[in-house]
Design a protein around this motif. Structure first.
Motif, mmCIF file in Angstrom:
data_model
loop_
_atom_site.group_PDB
_atom_site.id
_atom_site.type_symbol
_atom_site.label_atom_id
_atom_site.label_comp_id
_atom_site.label_asym_id
_atom_site.label_seq_id
_atom_site.Cartn_x
_atom_site.Cartn_y
_atom_site.Cartn_z
ATOM 1 N N ASN A 1 0.827 -1.196 0.000
ATOM 2 C CA ASN A 1 0.000 0.000 0.000
ATOM 3 C C ASN A 1 0.868 1.255 0.000
ATOM 4 O OD1 ASN A 1 -1.431 2.257 1.626
ATOM 5 N ND2 ASN A 1 -3.105 0.933 1.001
ATOM 6 N N PRO A 2 0.643 2.206 -0.935
ATOM 7 C CA PRO A 2 1.500 3.405 -0.992
ATOM 8 C C PRO A 2 1.436 4.258 0.266
ATOM 9 C CG PRO A 2 -0.394 3.606 -2.478
ATOM 10 C CD PRO A 2 -0.359 2.186 -2.016
ATOM 11 N N ARG A 3 0.258 4.409 0.874
ATOM 12 C CA ARG A 3 0.156 5.203 2.099
ATOM 13 C C ARG A 3 0.930 4.540 3.230
ATOM 14 N NH1 ARG A 3 -3.582 8.940 4.268
ATOM 15 N NH2 ARG A 3 -2.483 9.968 5.973
ATOM 16 N N MET B 1 4.550 5.331 2.808
ATOM 17 C CA MET B 1 4.837 6.710 3.210
ATOM 18 C C MET B 1 4.956 6.844 4.717
ATOM 19 S SD MET B 1 2.096 8.588 0.727
ATOM 20 C CE MET B 1 2.043 8.233 -1.034
ATOM 21 N N GLN B 2 4.130 6.069 5.435
ATOM 22 C CA GLN B 2 4.121 6.144 6.893
ATOM 23 C C GLN B 2 5.099 5.183 7.550
ATOM 24 O OE1 GLN B 2 -0.142 5.464 7.469
ATOM 25 N NE2 GLN B 2 -0.433 7.642 7.887
ATOM 26 N N GLY B 3 5.842 4.445 6.739
ATOM 27 C CA GLY B 3 6.812 3.509 7.285
ATOM 28 C C GLY B 3 6.189 2.270 7.890
ATOM 29 N N LEU B 4 5.018 1.871 7.375
ATOM 30 C CA LEU B 4 4.307 0.711 7.909
ATOM 31 C C LEU B 4 4.581 -0.519 7.045
ATOM 32 C CD1 LEU B 4 0.837 2.418 8.508
ATOM 33 C CD2 LEU B 4 2.714 2.161 10.144
ATOM 34 N N SER B 5 4.904 -1.614 7.676
ATOM 35 C CA SER B 5 5.130 -2.860 6.934
ATOM 36 C C SER B 5 4.363 -4.037 7.504
ATOM 37 C CB SER B 5 6.622 -3.191 6.895
ATOM 38 O OG SER B 5 7.135 -3.326 8.226
ATOM 39 N N GLU B 6 3.919 -3.913 8.743
ATOM 40 C CA GLU B 6 3.182 -5.011 9.378
ATOM 41 C C GLU B 6 1.716 -4.976 8.950
ATOM 42 O OE1 GLU B 6 5.515 -5.217 13.659
ATOM 43 O OE2 GLU B 6 3.752 -3.958 13.442
ATOM 44 N N GLY B 7 1.152 -6.145 8.753
ATOM 45 C CA GLY B 7 -0.287 -6.213 8.563
ATOM 46 C C GLY B 7 -0.715 -6.653 7.180
ATOM 47 N N PHE B 8 -2.022 -6.868 7.051
ATOM 48 C CA PHE B 8 -2.600 -7.332 5.799
ATOM 49 C C PHE B 8 -4.100 -7.104 5.817
ATOM 50 C CE2 PHE B 8 -2.592 -10.956 8.711
ATOM 51 C CZ PHE B 8 -3.907 -11.416 8.614
ATOM 52 N N VAL B 9 -4.703 -7.298 4.647
ATOM 53 C CA VAL B 9 -6.152 -7.284 4.501
ATOM 54 C C VAL B 9 -6.560 -8.641 3.954
ATOM 55 C CG1 VAL B 9 -8.118 -6.234 3.333
ATOM 56 C CG2 VAL B 9 -6.215 -4.805 4.083
ATOM 57 N N LYS B 10 -7.561 -9.256 4.572
ATOM 58 C CA LYS B 10 -8.051 -10.571 4.140
ATOM 59 C C LYS B 10 -9.551 -10.478 3.908
ATOM 60 C CE LYS B 10 -6.392 -14.245 6.085
ATOM 61 N NZ LYS B 10 -6.069 -15.312 7.073
ATOM 62 N N ILE C 1 -12.329 -1.539 9.449
ATOM 63 C CA ILE C 1 -13.198 -2.703 9.263
ATOM 64 C C ILE C 1 -14.614 -2.315 8.863
ATOM 65 C CG2 ILE C 1 -14.037 -2.910 11.645
ATOM 66 C CD1 ILE C 1 -12.855 -5.808 9.384
ATOM 67 N N LEU C 2 -15.023 -1.071 9.076
ATOM 68 C CA LEU C 2 -16.413 -0.673 8.835
ATOM 69 C C LEU C 2 -16.888 -0.957 7.414
ATOM 70 C CD1 LEU C 2 -19.080 0.574 9.708
ATOM 71 C CD2 LEU C 2 -18.111 2.836 9.206
ATOM 72 N N PRO C 3 -16.141 -0.616 6.357
ATOM 73 C CA PRO C 3 -16.654 -0.919 5.014
ATOM 74 C C PRO C 3 -16.959 -2.404 4.810
ATOM 75 C CG PRO C 3 -14.799 0.592 4.880
ATOM 76 C CD PRO C 3 -14.867 0.127 6.295
ATOM 77 N N TYR C 4 -16.131 -3.260 5.363
ATOM 78 C CA TYR C 4 -16.384 -4.690 5.233
ATOM 79 C C TYR C 4 -17.577 -5.130 6.081
ATOM 80 C CZ TYR C 4 -11.994 -5.436 2.695
ATOM 81 O OH TYR C 4 -10.982 -5.437 1.762
ATOM 82 N N THR C 5 -17.766 -4.493 7.231
ATOM 83 C CA THR C 5 -18.942 -4.800 8.041
ATOM 84 C C THR C 5 -20.219 -4.435 7.291
ATOM 85 O OG1 THR C 5 -17.660 -4.370 10.054
ATOM 86 C CG2 THR C 5 -20.043 -4.437 10.287
ATOM 87 N N LEU D 1 -4.979 3.888 3.260
ATOM 88 C CA LEU D 1 -4.998 2.477 3.631
ATOM 89 C C LEU D 1 -6.262 1.794 3.121
ATOM 90 C CD1 LEU D 1 -3.597 2.521 7.295
ATOM 91 C CD2 LEU D 1 -2.365 2.212 5.147
ATOM 92 N N THR D 2 -7.358 2.576 2.992
ATOM 93 C CA THR D 2 -8.596 1.977 2.488
ATOM 94 C C THR D 2 -8.448 1.511 1.045
ATOM 95 O OG1 THR D 2 -9.420 4.176 1.886
ATOM 96 C CG2 THR D 2 -10.089 3.299 4.023
ATOM 97 N N GLY D 3 -7.443 2.025 0.341
ATOM 98 C CA GLY D 3 -7.218 1.543 -1.012
ATOM 99 C C GLY D 3 -6.988 0.046 -1.064
ATOM 100 N N SER D 4 -6.362 -0.505 -0.023
ATOM 101 C CA SER D 4 -6.129 -1.952 0.012
ATOM 102 C C SER D 4 -7.421 -2.733 0.192
ATOM 103 C CB SER D 4 -5.144 -2.299 1.133
ATOM 104 O OG SER D 4 -3.845 -1.835 0.821
ATOM 105 N N LEU D 5 -8.433 -2.103 0.834
ATOM 106 C CA LEU D 5 -9.717 -2.787 1.006
ATOM 107 C C LEU D 5 -10.372 -3.054 -0.350
ATOM 108 C CD1 LEU D 5 -11.290 -0.798 4.009
ATOM 109 C CD2 LEU D 5 -9.647 -2.690 4.060
ATOM 110 N N ALA D 6 -10.270 -2.083 -1.253
ATOM 111 C CA ALA D 6 -10.829 -2.270 -2.596
ATOM 112 C C ALA D 6 -9.919 -3.131 -3.463
ATOM 113 C CB ALA D 6 -11.054 -0.911 -3.244
#
Length: 492
Positions: A411-413, A416-425, A449-453, A475-480
């Motif tokens: 994810n580009p955002r 930019m924020q220096g984040l590497s941990e995590g995923f979307v499933k 999580i709200l959009p998926y809910t 980060l929501t870009g990864s949800l889509a």
């Protein structure tokens, strides 16, 4: 019901009916109780709420609000500790930033925690007052299927404030209390349950956390970020049993990087104080020495002295009140909501149960609680949020589905924020691609999580999620983006 002709006008406790309105009596002022009270009052019911431990219940006073306020401070320190990649350096020597460059005034943190909890409790009181709910400080107990006795405390010596407050509808929302071991009695100083942490004035040098469920994992994550050495005692192979396995792996890796020691497949047999700390003895006989120990072993419902048997209310072997999906108990006119039901130990679920109960009791059309639509979050670093069915359900053949995963490192955002941990499933139904479940592991996953809910609740397809505009970069870009992979698998 108390005879209005004999009630003294100056008696603030005696309850008399207001005209011919439906009388609703609620025992317990947590999310299930106060949301039910607000709903009933807005429907025109004569509403009485009885609470003896403070409005807002454990969620506001000793659990959710305090713990997440503490975690908010830990999050700031955690961001500092991982900001080297962003070009941030210590001003004095230009070295990499770290939590060691900052210190925590735990007394000030806990004072803020308690101040915010008190303010939130007062906000609840103001909302109830504005809605016309009568709040009585006391302890409610069933005297039958339509009668509540109000006392000024527990035990046989408690004064009876009103022996016969009658009701058309009763809601039980009495919550739960921390479970403790007889061999490790909590003293509020060195051996603590989660309600007692906020009296500490000094940061624990070495905190031993017994229990690797949600509460244990959250506090282990938070106190390590605050600067304590932390050892987590887990009876399971992985932390967070019952949670998505990949999410648990990410958290364990984060624990390892941050220096949390995890002792898996072992239990605490006892804990005792020493001259300047504590010793936890494991079932293997091994001893772990620390400065403090947190017993995070789940909760026990506050149903023991509620008069349930006298009223005929059915109770499970665990002590939880048995309810259906519209919060009815086994007795007509008596409902229950929140942790005392054992449905989900979540403030959001308690509130929904309370609202559903009042809508049903007062004659509204109502949708029952659907467990597959319940979203929840674990406020560790990174956060973990889930909704709907799990990947394990697909693996076990409970349902036919596809599991789509996208790492946050793409994810580009996040970059930019220096984040590497995590995923979307994302878990979608085979063929139709209807969204059935999701897992988000990321900073602020509780928000993401709200959009998926919504997708689960309204039976949206992955294609509909993928076709929704998202902000770039976000980060929501990864949800889509992960949803677009469903279309790709469908054409392979």
């Amino acid at each position: 019901m108390s005879d209005p002709s004999t009630a003294l006008p100056s008696d603030p406790h005696r309850v008399t009916r207001a005209g011919d309105r439906t009388r609703v009596v609620i025992i317990g002022g947590g999310p299930g109780g106060y949301e039910a009270a607000l709903t009933a009052a807005r429907h025109g019911a004569d509403t009485v709420l009885i609470e003896d431990r403070g409005l807002g219940g454990a969620a506001v006073i000793t659990d959710v609000v305090p713990s997440k306020t503490l975690i908010a401070t830990a999050d700031v320190l955690d961001q500092v500790a991982t900001s080297q990649e962003l070009g941030i350096r210590q001003a004095d020597d230009g070295s990499a930033p770290g939590t060691g460059a900052l210190t925590v005034d735990l007394a000030a943190v806990n004072a803020r925690v308690q101040r915010l909890a008190t303010a939130q409790s007062e906000d609840v009181r103001a909302s109830l007052r504005e809605a016309g709910v009568r709040v009585i400080e006391g302890r409610g107990r069933l005297r039958g299927p339509s009668t509540v006795e109000i006392r000024d405390g527990a035990g046989e010596d408690a004064a009876v404030l009103d022996p016969a407050c009658e009701a058309d509808v009763i809601l039980l929302a009495v919550g739960a209390r921390p479970r403790e071991l007889d061999s490790a009695p909590c003293d509020g100083e060195r051996i603590l349950n989660w309600t007692q942490l906020y009296s500490l004035e000094q940061l624990p040098e070495h905190l031993i956390v017994v229990g690797s469920g949600v509460t244990g994992a959250e506090f282990a994550s938070a106190y390590r970020a605050l600067g304590s050495d932390v050892t987590l005692v887990s009876s399971r192979q992985k932390v967070l049993p019952g949670t998505d396995g990949d999410a648990a792996d990410v958290l364990e890796e984060a624990f390892a990087r941050r220096g949390v020691t995890v002792r898996s497949r072992t239990r605490a047999a006892s804990a005792h104080r020493t001259e300047d700390g504590v010793v936890v003895t494991l079932t293997s006989g091994e001893e772990i020495a620390g400065s403090h120990v947190l017993m995070a072993l789940g909760g026990i419902p506050w149903t023991g002295d509620l008069g349930l048997e006298q009223a005929g209310v059915r109770v499970k072997d665990s002590g939880h009140i048995d309810t259906d999906r519209v919060s009815r108990t086994s007795v007509r006119g008596i409902y229950a909501a929140g942790d005392c039901t054992g449905v989900y130990p979540l403030a959001s679920v308690a509130a929904m149960q309370g609202r559903i109960a009042m809508h049903h009791a007062l004659g509204d059309a109502v949708s029952p609680l659907i467990s597959a639509q319940v979203s929840s979050a674990i406020f560790t670093s990174p956060e973990i949020a889930v909704v709907g069915v799990s990947e394990q359900d697909v693996a076990d053949g409970v349902l036919s589905g596809e599991v789509l995963v996208l790492g946050l490192d793409t994810n580009p955002r996040a970059k930019m924020q220096g984040l590497s941990e995590g995923f979307v499933k994302l878990i979608v139904r085979s063929g139709s691609h209807t969204v059935m479940g999701a897992v988000v592991v990321a900073p602020r996953a509780s928000e993401l999580i709200l959009p998926y809910t919504l997708a689960v609740a309204h039976r949206l397809t992955a294609e509909q999620v993928a076709g929704t505009f998202t902000v770039y970069p976000s980060l929501t870009g990864s949800l889509a983006e992960v949803a677009r992979r469903a279309s790709q698998t469908g054409t392979d």
